[in-house]
Scaffold this active site. Structure first.
Site, PDB file in Angstrom:
ATOM      1  N   TYR A  14     -16.491  16.981 -15.436  1.00 10.32           N
ATOM      2  CA  TYR A  14     -16.899  15.577 -15.411  1.00 10.32           C
ATOM      3  C   TYR A  14     -17.945  15.369 -14.312  1.00 10.32           C
ATOM      4  CZ  TYR A  14     -16.697  10.590 -14.533  1.00 10.32           C
ATOM      5  OH  TYR A  14     -17.032   9.287 -14.309  1.00 10.32           O
TER       6      TYR A  14
ATOM      7  N   ARG B 213       0.857  -1.201   0.000  1.00 10.74           N
ATOM      8  CA  ARG B 213       0.000   0.000   0.000  1.00 10.74           C
ATOM      9  C   ARG B 213       0.889   1.245   0.000  1.00 10.74           C
ATOM     10  NH1 ARG B 213      -1.428   1.659   4.615  1.00 10.74           N
ATOM     11  NH2 ARG B 213      -2.238  -0.311   5.438  1.00 10.74           N
TER      12      ARG B 213
ATOM     13  N   ASP C 165      -7.319  19.315 -13.832  1.00  7.49           N
ATOM     14  CA  ASP C 165      -7.633  17.987 -14.375  1.00  7.49           C
ATOM     15  C   ASP C 165      -7.201  18.009 -15.843  1.00  7.49           C
ATOM     16  OD1 ASP C 165      -8.806  15.751 -15.534  1.00  7.49           O
ATOM     17  OD2 ASP C 165     -10.612  15.849 -14.299  1.00  7.49           O
TER      18      ASP C 165
ATOM     19  N   LYS D 279      -7.751   7.080 -19.273  1.00  3.68           N
ATOM     20  CA  LYS D 279      -8.046   7.636 -20.595  1.00  3.68           C
ATOM     21  C   LYS D 279      -6.803   7.631 -21.489  1.00  3.68           C
ATOM     22  CE  LYS D 279     -11.937   7.905 -18.696  1.00  3.68           C
ATOM     23  NZ  LYS D 279     -12.251   8.778 -17.605  1.00  3.68           N
TER      24      LYS D 279
HETATM   25  C1  LIG Z   1     -12.178  14.641 -17.032  1.00  9.64           C
HETATM   26  C2  LIG Z   1     -12.317  13.478 -16.122  1.00  9.64           C
HETATM   27  N1  LIG Z   1     -11.824  13.562 -14.870  1.00  9.64           N
HETATM   28  C3  LIG Z   1     -11.923  12.531 -14.000  1.00  9.64           C
HETATM   29  C4  LIG Z   1     -12.524  11.349 -14.347  1.00  9.64           C
HETATM   30  C5  LIG Z   1     -12.626  10.225 -13.348  1.00  9.64           C
HETATM   31  O1  LIG Z   1     -11.687   9.242 -13.645  1.00  9.64           O
HETATM   32  P1  LIG Z   1     -11.884   7.663 -13.322  1.00  9.64           P
HETATM   33  O2  LIG Z   1     -13.036   7.193 -14.143  1.00  9.64           O
HETATM   34  O3  LIG Z   1     -10.570   7.077 -13.730  1.00  9.64           O
HETATM   35  O4  LIG Z   1     -12.152   7.567 -11.872  1.00  9.64           O
HETATM   36  C6  LIG Z   1     -13.045  11.212 -15.645  1.00  9.64           C
HETATM   37  C7  LIG Z   1     -13.709   9.963 -16.046  1.00  9.64           C
HETATM   38  O5  LIG Z   1     -14.375   9.886 -17.053  1.00  9.64           O
HETATM   39  C8  LIG Z   1     -12.944  12.305 -16.548  1.00  9.64           C
HETATM   40  O6  LIG Z   1     -13.439  12.240 -17.797  1.00  9.64           O
END
Ligand SMILES: Cc1ncc(COP(=O)(O)O)c(C=O)c1O
Length: 379
Positions: free
Chosen positions: A98, A46, A170, A195
Site C-alpha cells: 500500500y 484514551r 498486513d 476495509k
Molecule cells: C493494505 C492496506 N494497508 C493499510 C492501509 C491504511 O489503512 P487506513 O486507510 O485505514 O489508514 C490501507 C488503506 O488503503 C491498505 O489498503
C-alpha cells in the site's frame, strides 16, 4: 467457537446495565471515581473505553490472538508497530505494498534513522539476503496491493523466528475469514479495519492483534502514550461490521471468482491478477494458507496506457471510482494515479504497478450487473 460464531460472539460479554445485546456507544471521555484511583475499571477514554474494549476483544477472537488493539486508522496502527523500533534498526518490507505504508516508512520513519529495505518476497532468499544484525522487523503484506502476490507467511515466519526478528503481516486484503497470520507464525497482525472488517465504507479504523504478552504490553503503552485511538462510535460501527464478515466475505469471494474468469476470457484484457487461478505463480501457497482467494482483482487491458485506463474507470457505473476497498459496494481504482501515486514511478513499475493497471474491489451486488458494467466500460 468456530470462526462464523466468533464474528458474532467472540470476546463479547452481556452488557451489565440493561442487558443490551449490542455494546452501547460509551460516548464519554472520562469516568467518575469514588476516591482517587477507585473506579469501575475505566478512568480516561484514551486509555480504555468500554465500546473500544468490546471491539478489541472481538478483533483478538477473529484473528486467533490473545490481545486486540484498535486505532484511529490503519496507518496509525502501522505507526504504533514501527514505534517498537529504535534509531539504527532495519526493516525488510514487501516491495509491492500500500502506497501509504510506503510513505509512512520512507517519509516519516527514515528521518528517525530507521532503514527500510523493499524487496519481492516470492522467493524467501531475497529476504535472507537482506537480514543483518540490525534487522528487527519483517513487514509482509499478502495478498499484495495491487499485484496480488501471495507471500508464504509460514516460511517467512521460520526465518524470522530463527533470527529473532519480529514478523508483522498486513492482513487487510484477505481478512481473517480467509487468512489468519498468527496461526501461521506471525507475531503481529495489522488491519486497515476501514476495509473488509468494517465493510460498509463508513469508517476509518486500524487494528493490531498479537499473542505475546510483552509485545502486547509495549503496543498498549504506545497506543496510550501516542494516543492514536479510535472513538466509540467508530468502534461500534466496526464491531457491527465484523458480525457479518463471514457472510459478506463468502459473497465477495464468489463474485470475485466470476469477475476474474470473465476478465480472462475477454479479448480486450491482457492479464488478470487474482490468486485463485491455477496459473497464478503463488497458487500453491494461496491454497495452503488462504481459505478462499479474496475479493481483490487487478487487470491490464490490452494495449492500454495511462489515459486509456483512466477512460475505462471513468466509464464504469456500478463500480464506483474511488480509493479504498472492502465495502459491500464494488469499487474501481487506478493505482498509478490514486493509491500508489506516492511510490516513485520507477519503483512502482518494477513491482508491476504500471500506468495501465486497474484494481477492482469486488462487492456483493449481483454478479451479472457487475459483469455487464465491465463489459460496457471495456468495449
Ligand atoms: C493494505 C492496506 N494497508 C493499510 C492501509 C491504511 O489503512 P487506513 O486507510 O485505514 O489508514 C490501507 C488503506 O488503503 C491498505 O489498503
Amino acid at each position: 467457537m468456530k470462526f462464523n460464531t466468533k464474528t458474532i460472539h467472540g470476546g463479547q460479554i452481556t452488557e451489565k446495565g440493561y442487558g443490551a445485546v449490542m455494546p452501547p456507544i460509551y460516548q464519554t471521555s472520562t469516568y467518575s471515581q469514588t476516591s482517587p484511583g477507585k473506579h469501575k475499571g475505566f478512568e480516561y477514554s484514551r486509555t480504555h473505553n468500554p465500546t473500544r474494549d468490546a471491539l478489541e476483544k472481538s478483533l483478538a477472537s477473529i484473528e486467533s490472538g490473545k490481545y486486540g488493539l484498535a486505532f484511529g486508522s490503519g496507518l496509525a496502527a502501522i505507526d504504533a508497530i514501527i514505534k517498537l523500533l529504535s534509531p539504527g534498526d532495519e526493516v525488510i518490507s514487501t516491495n509491492d505494498l500500500y502506497g501509504g505504508s510506503y510513505r509512512l516508512f520512507t517519509k516519516v520513519f527514515e528521518k528517525y534513522n530507521i532503514k527500510f529495505h523493499f524487496t519481492e518476497m516470492n522467493n524467501t532468499n531475497s529476504v535472507l539476503e537482506l537480514i543483518n544484525p540490525k534487522t528487527r522487523l519483517i513487514w509482509v503484506e499478502t495478498p499484495t496491493n495491487p499485484m496480488m502476490n501471495v507471500i508464504d507467511i509460514k516460511s517467512i515466519s521460520k526465518i524470522a523466528k530463527s533470527k529473532k526478528i519480529l514478523l508483522a503481516v498486513d492482513n487487510t486484503f484477505a481478512s481473517p475469514y480467509i487468512q489468519r497470520p498468527l496461526e501461521l507464525g506471525a507475531d503481529i497482525v495489522m488491519h486497515s479495519a476501514t476495509k473488509f472488517l468494517a465493510g460498509h465504507s463508513d469508517v476509518i479504523l486500524g487494528a493490531l492483534i498479537v499473542n505475546d504478552d510483552q509485545i502486547a504490553e509495549k503496543l498498549y503503552f504506545i497506543q496510550n502514550a501516542s494516543g492514536a485511538i479510535c472513538g466509540p462510535m467508530d468502534s461500534f460501527l466496526t464491531l457491527r461490521g465484523i458480525k457479518t464478515l463471514h457472510v459478506r466475505m463468502k459473497r465477495h469471494c464468489e463474485n470475485a471468482k466470476k469477475i476474474s474468469e470473465y476478465l480472462t476470457e475477454n479479448k480486450n484484457i491482457e492479464k488478470v491478477y487474482w490468486p485463485g487461478f491455477k496459473t497464478h505463480p503463488n497458487y500453491k501457497i494461496a491454497l495452503e494458507q488462504m481459505y478462499n482467494f479474496g475479493a481483490m482483482v487487478s487487470f491490464k487491458p490490452t494495449g492500454s496506457n495511462f489515459n486509456k485506463a483512466v477512460k475505462i474507470v471513468e466509464k464504469m457505473k456500478v463500480f464506483t471510482l474511488a480509493e479504498s476497498l472492502g465495502g459491500v459496494e464494488s469499487l474501481a481504482c487506478h493505482p498509478a494515479s490514486m493509491t500508489h501515486a506516492s511510490i516513485p514511478k520507477k519503483m512502482r513499475e518494477k513491482s508491476g504497478v504500471v500506468d495501465s493497471l486497474i484494481r477492482l474491489s469486488v462487492g456483493i451486488e449481483d454478479s451479472d450487473d457487475l459483469i455487464s458494467d465491465l463489459e460496457q466500460a471495456l468495449n
